[in-house]
Design a protein around this motif. Structure first.
Motif, PDB file in Angstrom:
ATOM      1  N   SER A   1      -1.796  10.752  10.698  1.00  0.00           N
ATOM      2  CA  SER A   1      -1.841   9.366  10.698  1.00  0.00           C
ATOM      3  C   SER A   1      -1.019   9.179   9.459  1.00  0.00           C
ATOM      4  CB  SER A   1      -2.384   8.648  11.233  1.00  0.00           C
ATOM      5  OG  SER A   1      -1.691   6.708  11.438  1.00  0.00           O
ATOM      6  N   THR A   2      -2.013   8.871   8.577  1.00  0.00           N
ATOM      7  CA  THR A   2      -1.684   8.091   7.309  1.00  0.00           C
ATOM      8  C   THR A   2      -0.140   9.812   6.703  1.00  0.00           C
ATOM      9  OG1 THR A   2      -3.523   8.178   6.267  1.00  0.00           O
ATOM     10  CG2 THR A   2      -1.840   8.259   4.231  1.00  0.00           C
ATOM     11  N   GLU A   3       0.012  10.555   7.313  1.00  0.00           N
ATOM     12  CA  GLU A   3       1.128  11.697   6.549  1.00  0.00           C
ATOM     13  C   GLU A   3       2.384  11.207   7.137  1.00  0.00           C
ATOM     14  OE1 GLU A   3      -0.475  15.062   7.279  1.00  0.00           O
ATOM     15  OE2 GLU A   3      -1.736  16.078   6.105  1.00  0.00           O
ATOM     16  N   LEU A   4       2.068  10.813   8.284  1.00  0.00           N
ATOM     17  CA  LEU A   4       3.590  10.070   9.437  1.00  0.00           C
ATOM     18  C   LEU A   4       4.025   8.673   8.837  1.00  0.00           C
ATOM     19  CD1 LEU A   4       2.070  11.012  12.843  1.00  0.00           C
ATOM     20  CD2 LEU A   4       3.924  12.336  11.648  1.00  0.00           C
ATOM     21  N   VAL A   5       2.866   7.839   8.416  1.00  0.00           N
ATOM     22  CA  VAL A   5       3.877   6.708   7.501  1.00  0.00           C
ATOM     23  C   VAL A   5       3.967   6.612   6.014  1.00  0.00           C
ATOM     24  CG1 VAL A   5       1.704   5.239   9.486  1.00  0.00           C
ATOM     25  CG2 VAL A   5       1.185   5.800   7.478  1.00  0.00           C
ATOM     26  N   GLU A   6       3.564   7.786   5.583  1.00  0.00           N
ATOM     27  CA  GLU A   6       4.184   7.719   4.842  1.00  0.00           C
ATOM     28  C   GLU A   6       5.939   8.384   4.891  1.00  0.00           C
ATOM     29  OE1 GLU A   6       1.452  10.773   2.363  1.00  0.00           O
ATOM     30  OE2 GLU A   6       0.300   8.406   1.766  1.00  0.00           O
TER      31      GLU A   6
ATOM     32  N   ALA B   1      12.057  14.693   3.587  1.00  0.00           N
ATOM     33  CA  ALA B   1      11.174  14.964   2.682  1.00  0.00           C
ATOM     34  C   ALA B   1      10.061  12.793   3.452  1.00  0.00           C
ATOM     35  CB  ALA B   1      11.312  14.618   1.343  1.00  0.00           C
ATOM     36  N   PRO B   2       8.429  13.331   3.009  1.00  0.00           N
ATOM     37  CA  PRO B   2       7.525  12.191   3.029  1.00  0.00           C
ATOM     38  C   PRO B   2       8.468  11.084   1.411  1.00  0.00           C
ATOM     39  CG  PRO B   2       6.417  14.535   2.216  1.00  0.00           C
ATOM     40  CD  PRO B   2       7.609  14.869   3.031  1.00  0.00           C
ATOM     41  N   ARG B   3       7.694  10.079   1.904  1.00  0.00           N
ATOM     42  CA  ARG B   3       8.782   8.672   1.176  1.00  0.00           C
ATOM     43  C   ARG B   3       7.652   8.388   0.178  1.00  0.00           C
ATOM     44  NH1 ARG B   3       7.355   4.067   5.112  1.00  0.00           N
ATOM     45  NH2 ARG B   3       7.808   2.749   3.492  1.00  0.00           N
ATOM     46  N   PRO B   4       7.790   7.974  -0.940  1.00  0.00           N
ATOM     47  CA  PRO B   4       6.992   7.846  -2.174  1.00  0.00           C
ATOM     48  C   PRO B   4       5.595   6.966  -1.573  1.00  0.00           C
ATOM     49  CG  PRO B   4       9.127   6.787  -2.776  1.00  0.00           C
ATOM     50  CD  PRO B   4       9.353   7.397  -1.403  1.00  0.00           C
ATOM     51  N   ASN B   5       4.635   7.031  -1.341  1.00  0.00           N
ATOM     52  CA  ASN B   5       3.973   5.428  -1.263  1.00  0.00           C
ATOM     53  C   ASN B   5       3.803   4.554  -1.207  1.00  0.00           C
ATOM     54  OD1 ASN B   5       1.952   7.937  -0.810  1.00  0.00           O
ATOM     55  ND2 ASN B   5       0.649   7.273  -1.956  1.00  0.00           N
ATOM     56  N   PRO B   6       4.285   3.279  -0.489  1.00  0.00           N
ATOM     57  CA  PRO B   6       4.624   2.143  -0.458  1.00  0.00           C
ATOM     58  C   PRO B   6       3.679   1.687  -2.202  1.00  0.00           C
ATOM     59  CG  PRO B   6       3.385   1.954   1.439  1.00  0.00           C
ATOM     60  CD  PRO B   6       3.800   4.087   0.584  1.00  0.00           C
ATOM     61  N   ALA B   7       4.140   0.242  -2.671  1.00  0.00           N
ATOM     62  CA  ALA B   7       3.309  -0.564  -3.362  1.00  0.00           C
ATOM     63  C   ALA B   7       2.036  -1.204  -2.598  1.00  0.00           C
ATOM     64  CB  ALA B   7       4.325  -1.386  -4.330  1.00  0.00           C
ATOM     65  N   PRO B   8       1.275  -1.220  -3.112  1.00  0.00           N
ATOM     66  CA  PRO B   8       0.171  -1.764  -2.680  1.00  0.00           C
ATOM     67  C   PRO B   8       1.027  -3.196  -2.162  1.00  0.00           C
ATOM     68  CG  PRO B   8      -0.632  -0.302  -4.177  1.00  0.00           C
ATOM     69  CD  PRO B   8       0.887  -0.790  -4.439  1.00  0.00           C
ATOM     70  N   ARG B   9       0.458  -3.787  -1.004  1.00  0.00           N
ATOM     71  CA  ARG B   9       1.046  -5.460  -0.653  1.00  0.00           C
ATOM     72  C   ARG B   9      -0.820  -5.895  -0.888  1.00  0.00           C
ATOM     73  NH1 ARG B   9       4.298  -5.014   4.766  1.00  0.00           N
ATOM     74  NH2 ARG B   9       2.304  -4.565   5.174  1.00  0.00           N
ATOM     75  N   ALA B  10      -0.689  -7.509  -0.647  1.00  0.00           N
ATOM     76  CA  ALA B  10      -1.697  -8.457  -1.061  1.00  0.00           C
ATOM     77  C   ALA B  10      -2.221  -8.334   0.402  1.00  0.00           C
ATOM     78  CB  ALA B  10      -1.522  -9.271  -1.783  1.00  0.00           C
ATOM     79  N   PRO B  11      -3.700  -7.900   1.066  1.00  0.00           N
ATOM     80  CA  PRO B  11      -3.828  -8.238   2.276  1.00  0.00           C
ATOM     81  C   PRO B  11      -3.830  -9.742   2.949  1.00  0.00           C
ATOM     82  CG  PRO B  11      -6.020  -7.862   0.670  1.00  0.00           C
ATOM     83  CD  PRO B  11      -4.488  -7.537   0.092  1.00  0.00           C
ATOM     84  N   SER B  12      -3.588  -9.865   3.411  1.00  0.00           N
ATOM     85  CA  SER B  12      -3.522 -11.764   4.658  1.00  0.00           C
ATOM     86  C   SER B  12      -4.415 -11.827   5.255  1.00  0.00           C
ATOM     87  CB  SER B  12      -1.978 -11.337   5.235  1.00  0.00           C
ATOM     88  OG  SER B  12      -2.278 -10.592   6.205  1.00  0.00           O
ATOM     89  N   SER B  13      -5.417 -10.788   5.230  1.00  0.00           N
ATOM     90  CA  SER B  13      -6.510 -10.710   5.436  1.00  0.00           C
ATOM     91  C   SER B  13      -7.803 -10.434   4.679  1.00  0.00           C
ATOM     92  CB  SER B  13      -6.727 -10.674   7.260  1.00  0.00           C
ATOM     93  OG  SER B  13      -7.421  -9.634   7.208  1.00  0.00           O
TER      94      SER B  13
END
Length: 446
Positions: free
Chosen positions: A142-147, A313-325
């Motif tokens: 799942s992690t690889e697919l969203v990346e 090709a896999p995307r770069p890891n997105p910048a972490p977002r501040a969680p809303s919860s």
């Protein structure tokens, strides 16, 4: 989230009429299309039924009776109050992938950002009583697919579904949970917090009205949502005749690609998925086995899917977002809490438990007794720990550290149970700190 609970192109009266027809006991997708073909609009169909100018009946022969308007108005008010929205087959915002299946739901209730319902996605489904190795693979896949820019679609069930959603959320990726009950009835109950996170970072959808308790007859409808929303479906551990294989069959009927993770032929949880491979499903060990098929799959799908990110090709890891919860990230490799099965006694107070195979003795020596206890300590104390561990094991060796993280017992409790299981011949251990089921110990419960 969408700027409006329902598009301006769908008047409120039309939404009410759609829901009154959709919630009628005798109206399904086929009957809906017949009524719309006959009367052109939901309002006209509703008027004809209400005035008795039509003798339309469902499969049982009963006259079609629309749902009461007052009940529908209460449902709309309650859904909007909890931040939900409706998508009907008349909406431009209805998910394009699902619209094209022959039994597309008339109305969907949704929480979250419904734009992700239009993006290219892959379904990941599998056993509820999954092995630890299967859970780990579902998370990493799942992690690889969203990346790679895909959306992960699953059913929020225990086991593989939960692991798939968590793997996507771990990288702040998009994931869609299709559920069997109402938006206010998370199932299983322990996934209520997970459903909330998915609604904040992706979407939760159902065709059931608020208050609907998930029952066995509702799950095939949920499976249809998973199969219809995705480009393809990955099966990770599925016993013969399981609900997972219903999803796989539906995906195949809808013209989606089937992927399956191979497993031991000795493990009943893998016989269904192995049979899918035997019958033409793509053997899948990582996202690299899926991504080469995506472009060809997208080519035959609605144009709305063509605007997704390149998948070469896999995307770069997105910048972490501040969680809303404040919901925490998935658990890190373990710092487990001590959980004593013998009142206040510690392991050192019972030297007989330090006996056993050398790999497990070495692991016991590394266990830290200083970590705070987990919140569900009292509940865990009542669990049959050896049986719970057997449920997580398969014939594929898994690291003891990973096993401890999966079952969330303390290292000392797990190692005691593993020692007992090895001495009884039910598991095997290796010098590298890996464990697996011994021959004939595959579990089939759940």
């Amino acid at each position: 989230m969408s700027a409006s609970p329902f598009p301006a192109s769908l008047p409120f009266g039309t939404l009410v009429a759609c829901l009154r027809l959709a919630r009628a006991e005798q109206v399904g997708p086929r009957q809906w299309h017949r009524l719309i073909a006959l009367y052109k609009t939901p309002e006209a169909a509703l008027e004809a039924l209400s005035n008795g100018r039509n003798s339309a009946s469902g499969r049982s022969g009963k006259t079609l009776v629309p749902a009461p308007e007052a009940a529908i108005l209460r449902e709309i008010e309650a859904t909007l109050a909890m931040g939900g929205q409706f998508l009907t087959l008349l909406d431009a915002g209805y998910p394009a992938p699902l619209r094209h299946v022959p039994d597309a739901p008339i109305v969907l209730s949704a929480l979250g950002d419904t734009t992700c319902l239009h993006k290219a996605g892959i379904g990941i489904v599998g056993a509820r009583n999954a092995s630890a190795a299967g859970l780990r693979l579902a998370e990493s896949l799942s992690t690889e697919l969203v990346e790679a820019g895909l959306v992960v679609v699953s059913g929020l069930a225990r086991g593989i579904d939960t692991a798939a959603h968590r793997g996507a959320l771990h990288r702040h990726g998009l994931t869609i949970a299709a559920i069997a009950g109402g938006l206010d009835r998370p199932y299983p109950p322990e996934n209520a917090a997970l459903q909330k996170r998915i609604a904040e970072q992706g979407a939760v959808i159902t065709e059931a009205p608020l208050g609907t308790a998930p029952m066995g007859r509702h799950f095939p409808r949920r499976n249809r949502l998973i199969a219809g929303l995705a480009l393809g479906c990955v099966v990770v551990e599925a016993a013969p005749h399981s609900g997972t294989l219903i999803t796989a069959r539906m995906a195949s009927e809808y013209g989606r690609e089937l992927f399956a993770v191979p497993g031991s032929p000795l493990d009943p949880r893998c016989r269904g998925s192995n049979n899918l491979i035997r019958n033409g499903a793509v053997l899948t060990e990582s996202a690299a086995d899926i991504l080469p098929h995506i472009d060809s799959l997208r080519a035959g799908m609605p144009p709305v899917w063509q605007d997704t990110l390149p998948l070469s090709a896999p995307r770069p890891n997105p910048a972490p977002r501040a969680p809303s919860s404040p919901e925490p990230e998935p658990p890190k490799p373990h710092q487990p809490a001590p959980l004593h099965l013998f009142g206040n006694d510690t392991d050192t107070a019972r030297p007989e438990h330090n006996a056993g195979p050398a790999p497990l003795r070495n692991m016991r020596a590394k266990a830290s007794p200083d970590t705070p206890p987990p919140p569900n300590r009292a509940q865990n104390a009542c669990v049959n720990v050896p049986q719970h561990i057997l449920d997580l094991l398969s014939f594929t060796p898994i690291a003891v550290d990973d096993l401890i993280r999966r079952c969330q017992f303390s290292a000392s409790v797990v190692l005691i149970a593993l020692t007992e299981l090895e001495l009884s011949g039910r598991i095997t251990t290796s010098a590298g700190g890996h464990v697996a089921l011994a021959g004939g110990q595959a579990e089939t419960r759940g």
